[in-house]
Design an enzyme around this catalytic site. Structure first.
Site, PDB file in Angstrom:
ATOM      1  CB  CYS A  63       4.793  44.102  23.165  1.00  0.00           C
ATOM      2  SG  CYS A  63       3.542  43.115  22.381  1.00  0.00           S
ATOM      3  CG  ASP A 108     -10.898  41.612  23.967  1.00  0.00           C
ATOM      4  OD1 ASP A 108     -10.282  41.198  22.656  1.00  0.00           O
ATOM      5  OD2 ASP A 108     -11.298  42.647  24.259  1.00  0.00           O
ATOM      6  CG  HIS A 110       6.740  40.821  19.513  1.00  0.00           C
ATOM      7  ND1 HIS A 110       5.802  41.584  20.287  1.00  0.00           N
ATOM      8  CD2 HIS A 110       7.115  41.544  18.609  1.00  0.00           C
ATOM      9  CE1 HIS A 110       5.497  42.498  19.709  1.00  0.00           C
ATOM     10  NE2 HIS A 110       6.153  42.476  18.446  1.00  0.00           N
ATOM     11  N   GLY A 116      -7.971  47.619  11.467  1.00  0.00           N
ATOM     12  CA  GLY A 116      -8.382  47.614  12.950  1.00  0.00           C
ATOM     13  C   GLY A 116      -7.355  47.041  14.023  1.00  0.00           C
ATOM     14  CB  THR A 135      -5.868  48.446  18.503  1.00  0.00           C
ATOM     15  OG1 THR A 135      -6.240  47.359  19.325  1.00  0.00           O
ATOM     16  CG2 THR A 135      -6.898  48.936  17.785  1.00  0.00           C
ATOM     17  CG  HIS A 163      -4.274  39.813  18.699  1.00  0.00           C
ATOM     18  ND1 HIS A 163      -3.431  40.969  18.369  1.00  0.00           N
ATOM     19  CD2 HIS A 163      -5.585  40.149  18.752  1.00  0.00           C
ATOM     20  CE1 HIS A 163      -3.939  41.790  18.244  1.00  0.00           C
ATOM     21  NE2 HIS A 163      -5.468  41.545  18.144  1.00  0.00           N
ATOM     22  CG  HIS A 205     -10.228  39.088  18.136  1.00  0.00           C
ATOM     23  ND1 HIS A 205     -10.368  39.948  19.144  1.00  0.00           N
ATOM     24  CD2 HIS A 205      -9.114  39.868  16.905  1.00  0.00           C
ATOM     25  CE1 HIS A 205      -9.736  41.005  18.652  1.00  0.00           C
ATOM     26  NE2 HIS A 205      -8.751  40.752  17.700  1.00  0.00           N
TER      27      HIS A 205
HETATM   28  P1  AMP Z   1      -7.074  44.143  17.678  1.00  0.00           P
HETATM   29  O1  AMP Z   1      -7.752  45.261  17.561  1.00  0.00           O
HETATM   30  O2  AMP Z   1      -7.472  43.066  16.819  1.00  0.00           O
HETATM   31  O3  AMP Z   1      -5.498  44.482  17.760  1.00  0.00           O
HETATM   32  O4  AMP Z   1      -7.445  43.671  18.985  1.00  0.00           O
HETATM   33  C1  AMP Z   1      -6.803  43.710  20.191  1.00  0.00           C
HETATM   34  C2  AMP Z   1      -7.971  43.461  21.272  1.00  0.00           C
HETATM   35  O5  AMP Z   1      -7.233  43.437  22.374  1.00  0.00           O
HETATM   36  C3  AMP Z   1      -9.090  44.350  21.462  1.00  0.00           C
HETATM   37  O6  AMP Z   1     -10.217  43.543  21.199  1.00  0.00           O
HETATM   38  C4  AMP Z   1      -9.166  44.888  22.884  1.00  0.00           C
HETATM   39  O7  AMP Z   1     -10.119  44.689  23.462  1.00  0.00           O
HETATM   40  C5  AMP Z   1      -8.071  43.762  23.456  1.00  0.00           C
HETATM   41  N1  AMP Z   1      -7.348  44.318  24.698  1.00  0.00           N
HETATM   42  C6  AMP Z   1      -6.600  45.423  24.766  1.00  0.00           C
HETATM   43  N2  AMP Z   1      -6.033  45.548  25.993  1.00  0.00           N
HETATM   44  C7  AMP Z   1      -6.257  44.427  26.629  1.00  0.00           C
HETATM   45  C8  AMP Z   1      -5.995  43.663  28.037  1.00  0.00           C
HETATM   46  N3  AMP Z   1      -5.218  44.462  29.147  1.00  0.00           N
HETATM   47  N4  AMP Z   1      -6.518  42.526  28.179  1.00  0.00           N
HETATM   48  C9  AMP Z   1      -7.494  41.954  27.511  1.00  0.00           C
HETATM   49  N5  AMP Z   1      -7.485  42.353  26.169  1.00  0.00           N
HETATM   50  C10 AMP Z   1      -7.281  43.581  26.168  1.00  0.00           C
HETATM   51 ZN    ZN Z   2       4.630  41.183  21.849  1.00  0.00          ZN
END
Ligand code: AMP
Ligand code: ZN
Length: 113
Positions: free
Chosen positions: A4, A30, A46, A92, A94, A99, A101
């Site tokens: 993760c 982010d 987690h 959406g 990913t 988490h 935002h």
């Molecule tokens: P989600 O699409 O809601 O799952 O948001 C995942 C977020 O994680 C996206 O906005 C990415 O830009 C952010 N993200 C991915 N990898 C990293 C990282 N290494 N450091 C900071 N943010 C990240």
């Molecule tokens: Zn995790």
């Protein structure tokens, strides 16, 4: 859990720009910000997504929402901000670690709801 990304960020195994941390919460910028302020507020525990929140573990989500006003104030978001959770791939999501935002610092404009 070992795979993760956010667990690794919380553990300091992958670098991040931390903006807040307490016993239950870790928050960092982010990597692909959508606004001048774009912070990810993450429970240290987690959970794969909001879909895994239960009565037994809801404290970690509550802790995120306790942290959000503190982070917003520290980031100077006096005019307001938006909190977004994407739950599941179709929404959406990913990174499969719960988490929120926290977005602000500009006029946020068009809303979905
Ligand atoms: P989600 O699409 O809601 O799952 O948001 C995942 C977020 O994680 C996206 O906005 C990415 O830009 C952010 N993200 C991915 N990898 C990293 C990282 N290494 N450091 C900071 N943010 C990240
Ligand atoms: Zn995790």
């Amino acid at each position: 859990m070992n795979d993760c990304l956010f667990c690794k960020i919380i553990a300091g195994e992958i670098p991040s720009t931390k903006v807040y941390e307490d016993e239950k919460v870790f928050a960092f910028r982010d990597i692909n910000p959508q606004a001048p302020v774009h912070v990810l507020v993450v429970p240290k525990e987690h959970l794969a997504s909001a879909n895994e929140i239960t009565a037994a573990n809801a404290g970690c989500a509550a802790a995120c929402f306790e942290a959000i006003p503190k982070i917003a104030a520290a980031e100077g978001l006096t005019e307001g901000y938006r909190v977004i959770n994407n739950c599941g791939a179709a929404a959406g999501q990913t990174v499969m670690h719960l988490h929120f935002h926290l977005i602000g610092g500009r006029e946020l404009g068009e809303k979905i709801v």
